[in-house]
Design a protein around this motif. Structure first.
Motif, PDB file in Angstrom:
ATOM      1  N   GLU A 278      -6.318   2.895  -8.042  1.00 23.64           N
ATOM      2  CA  GLU A 278      -7.327   4.249  -8.672  1.00 23.64           C
ATOM      3  C   GLU A 278      -7.241   5.430 -10.453  1.00 23.64           C
ATOM      4  O   GLU A 278      -8.217   4.751 -11.033  1.00 23.64           O
ATOM      5  CB  GLU A 278      -7.822   5.460  -7.623  1.00 23.64           C
ATOM      6  CG  GLU A 278      -8.059   5.230  -6.304  1.00 23.64           C
ATOM      7  CD  GLU A 278      -8.695   6.441  -5.124  1.00 23.64           C
ATOM      8  OE1 GLU A 278      -7.591   7.291  -5.771  1.00 23.64           O
ATOM      9  OE2 GLU A 278      -9.321   6.199  -5.011  1.00 23.64           O
TER      10      GLU A 278
ATOM     11  N   THR B  65      -3.021   2.749  -3.224  1.00 16.17           N
ATOM     12  CA  THR B  65      -4.776   2.633  -3.690  1.00 16.17           C
ATOM     13  C   THR B  65      -4.859   4.008  -4.519  1.00 16.17           C
ATOM     14  O   THR B  65      -5.607   3.667  -5.856  1.00 16.17           O
ATOM     15  CB  THR B  65      -5.450   2.980  -2.247  1.00 16.17           C
ATOM     16  OG1 THR B  65      -4.817   4.240  -1.985  1.00 16.17           O
ATOM     17  CG2 THR B  65      -5.634   1.947  -1.471  1.00 16.17           C
ATOM     18  N   GLN B  66      -3.490   4.625  -4.832  1.00 21.32           N
ATOM     19  CA  GLN B  66      -3.646   5.654  -5.895  1.00 21.32           C
ATOM     20  C   GLN B  66      -3.140   4.638  -7.599  1.00 21.32           C
ATOM     21  O   GLN B  66      -4.312   5.364  -8.494  1.00 21.32           O
ATOM     22  CB  GLN B  66      -3.053   7.105  -5.423  1.00 21.32           C
ATOM     23  CG  GLN B  66      -2.779   7.771  -4.470  1.00 21.32           C
ATOM     24  CD  GLN B  66      -2.054   8.741  -3.989  1.00 21.32           C
ATOM     25  OE1 GLN B  66      -1.127   8.730  -4.679  1.00 21.32           O
ATOM     26  NE2 GLN B  66      -2.345   9.828  -3.409  1.00 21.32           N
TER      27      GLN B  66
ATOM     28  N   SER C 253      -2.322   2.161   7.421  1.00 21.13           N
ATOM     29  CA  SER C 253      -3.323   2.074   6.102  1.00 21.13           C
ATOM     30  C   SER C 253      -3.789   1.109   5.951  1.00 21.13           C
ATOM     31  O   SER C 253      -4.485   0.746   5.189  1.00 21.13           O
ATOM     32  CB  SER C 253      -1.874   1.848   5.481  1.00 21.13           C
ATOM     33  OG  SER C 253      -0.998   2.716   5.660  1.00 21.13           O
TER      34      SER C 253
ATOM     35  N   ASP D 213       4.545   7.295  -0.760  1.00 23.41           N
ATOM     36  CA  ASP D 213       3.345   7.301  -0.521  1.00 23.41           C
ATOM     37  C   ASP D 213       2.827   7.046   0.374  1.00 23.41           C
ATOM     38  O   ASP D 213       2.096   5.840   0.136  1.00 23.41           O
ATOM     39  CB  ASP D 213       2.656   8.158  -1.562  1.00 23.41           C
ATOM     40  CG  ASP D 213       1.448   8.654  -1.848  1.00 23.41           C
ATOM     41  OD1 ASP D 213       0.461   8.673  -0.636  1.00 23.41           O
ATOM     42  OD2 ASP D 213       0.872   9.316  -2.651  1.00 23.41           O
ATOM     43  N   PRO D 214       2.622   7.172   1.452  1.00 28.62           N
ATOM     44  CA  PRO D 214       1.111   6.642   2.061  1.00 28.62           C
ATOM     45  C   PRO D 214       0.142   5.754   1.651  1.00 28.62           C
ATOM     46  O   PRO D 214      -1.125   4.327   1.953  1.00 28.62           O
ATOM     47  CB  PRO D 214       0.934   7.256   3.025  1.00 28.62           C
ATOM     48  CG  PRO D 214       1.431   7.870   3.971  1.00 28.62           C
ATOM     49  CD  PRO D 214       2.163   8.547   2.004  1.00 28.62           C
ATOM     50  N   LYS D 215      -0.669   6.282   0.778  1.00 24.52           N
ATOM     51  CA  LYS D 215      -1.917   6.091  -0.365  1.00 24.52           C
ATOM     52  C   LYS D 215      -1.704   5.667  -2.056  1.00 24.52           C
ATOM     53  O   LYS D 215      -2.267   5.590  -2.797  1.00 24.52           O
ATOM     54  CB  LYS D 215      -2.750   7.049  -0.492  1.00 24.52           C
ATOM     55  CG  LYS D 215      -3.235   7.686   0.911  1.00 24.52           C
ATOM     56  CD  LYS D 215      -3.978   8.328   1.384  1.00 24.52           C
ATOM     57  CE  LYS D 215      -5.311   8.963   3.117  1.00 24.52           C
ATOM     58  NZ  LYS D 215      -5.936   9.368   2.545  1.00 24.52           N
TER      59      LYS D 215
ATOM     60  N   LEU E 290       0.365  -0.978   0.156  1.00 16.51           N
ATOM     61  CA  LEU E 290      -0.308  -0.131   0.089  1.00 16.51           C
ATOM     62  C   LEU E 290       0.786   1.338   0.358  1.00 16.51           C
ATOM     63  O   LEU E 290       0.372   1.923  -0.901  1.00 16.51           O
ATOM     64  CB  LEU E 290      -1.054   0.420   1.200  1.00 16.51           C
ATOM     65  CG  LEU E 290      -2.192  -1.023   1.295  1.00 16.51           C
ATOM     66  CD1 LEU E 290      -3.035  -1.146   2.353  1.00 16.51           C
ATOM     67  CD2 LEU E 290      -3.130  -1.088  -0.046  1.00 16.51           C
ATOM     68  N   GLN E 291       2.144   0.926   0.276  1.00 12.40           N
ATOM     69  CA  GLN E 291       2.714   2.693   1.008  1.00 12.40           C
ATOM     70  C   GLN E 291       4.148   2.515  -0.376  1.00 12.40           C
ATOM     71  O   GLN E 291       4.959   1.677  -0.347  1.00 12.40           O
ATOM     72  CB  GLN E 291       3.352   2.680   2.032  1.00 12.40           C
ATOM     73  CG  GLN E 291       2.463   2.772   3.112  1.00 12.40           C
ATOM     74  CD  GLN E 291       2.716   3.051   4.731  1.00 12.40           C
ATOM     75  OE1 GLN E 291       3.694   3.249   4.523  1.00 12.40           O
ATOM     76  NE2 GLN E 291       1.538   3.144   5.525  1.00 12.40           N
TER      77      GLN E 291
ATOM     78  N   THR F 121       0.127  -4.663   2.851  1.00 12.06           N
ATOM     79  CA  THR F 121       0.692  -3.926   4.371  1.00 12.06           C
ATOM     80  C   THR F 121       1.208  -4.137   5.976  1.00 12.06           C
ATOM     81  O   THR F 121       0.902  -5.204   6.283  1.00 12.06           O
ATOM     82  CB  THR F 121       0.060  -2.569   4.604  1.00 12.06           C
ATOM     83  OG1 THR F 121       0.958  -1.327   4.715  1.00 12.06           O
ATOM     84  CG2 THR F 121      -1.209  -2.671   5.308  1.00 12.06           C
TER      85      THR F 121
ATOM     86  N   GLU G 224      -7.270   2.160   7.081  1.00 12.84           N
ATOM     87  CA  GLU G 224      -7.608   3.268   5.616  1.00 12.84           C
ATOM     88  C   GLU G 224      -8.088   2.266   4.488  1.00 12.84           C
ATOM     89  O   GLU G 224      -9.313   3.209   3.554  1.00 12.84           O
ATOM     90  CB  GLU G 224      -6.741   4.385   5.811  1.00 12.84           C
ATOM     91  CG  GLU G 224      -6.752   5.087   6.342  1.00 12.84           C
ATOM     92  CD  GLU G 224      -5.461   6.056   6.251  1.00 12.84           C
ATOM     93  OE1 GLU G 224      -5.403   6.588   4.989  1.00 12.84           O
ATOM     94  OE2 GLU G 224      -4.956   7.022   7.077  1.00 12.84           O
ATOM     95  N   SER G 225      -7.421   1.566   4.495  1.00  7.73           N
ATOM     96  CA  SER G 225      -8.040   0.780   2.298  1.00  7.73           C
ATOM     97  C   SER G 225      -8.626  -0.413   3.145  1.00  7.73           C
ATOM     98  O   SER G 225      -8.837  -0.584   2.085  1.00  7.73           O
ATOM     99  CB  SER G 225      -6.858   0.261   2.011  1.00  7.73           C
ATOM    100  OG  SER G 225      -5.510   1.585   2.043  1.00  7.73           O
TER     101      SER G 225
END
Length: 160
Positions: free
Chosen positions: A74, A70-71, A97, A65-67, A54-55, A92, A100-101
């Motif tokens: 997307e 997922t980015q 993270s 980037d912690p996201k 994830l990171q 992860t 959140e995901s």
């Protein structure tokens, strides 16, 4: 089966999964360290299983980037010029993270694991390899007939 692993670190889970994949017939294991390199591969070839941390950084040499994971997903969802992976597995070691995901992954039917053990990774990879998608022909309509002399002849006589 082509497996793409996106993780900024090779040691640990990536190295372990690469060793497992090397023992499997017909499995190609690819590893990249950033989202940009993953996109290049998904533009060029169909990925059967995408495994990502994830990171991750967006580009090699940049900060994580912690996201980032997922980015990346997307972005893949929104761009038609990319070949979408058949299956996605998120990993992860970070509890924040993961929490959140969870909804993001669950809403798409994807698997997200928090600090999986090597045994869990082995079992999951073996399960994914057993259900390897077989390339299929794409079609819009299939017509199945039971009788050759009446039904099939009538279908073949259609002006299409």
């Amino acid at each position: 089966m082509i497996i793409l692993m996106v993780d900024d670190q090779y040691e640990g889970k990536t190295k372990h999964l690469a060793k497992i994949a090397a023992t499997k017939k017909g499995v190609e294991f690819l590893h990249v360290a950033c989202a940009r390199d993953a996109l290049k591969i998904m533009k060029a070839q169909q990925i059967d299983l995408l495994i990502l941390d994830l990171q991750i950084p967006s580009e090699l040499g940049q900060d994580i980037d912690p996201k980032g994971g997922t980015q990346l997903l997307e972005f893949v969802e929104l761009h038609e010029d990319l070949m979408k992976p058949f299956k996605v597995l998120g990993l992860t070691a970070h509890a924040d993270s993961f929490s959140e995901s969870q909804g993001f992954f669950a809403s798409r039917g994807w698997v997200l694991l928090h600090e999986p053990s090597f045994e869990e990774l082995d079992a999951l990879l073996n399960a994914q390899l057993m259900s390897n998608p077989v390339p299929t022909l794409e079609f819009d309509v299939a017509i199945i007939t039971a009788l050759e002399h009446t039904e099939l002849e009538a279908v073949l006589a259609l002006p299409y």
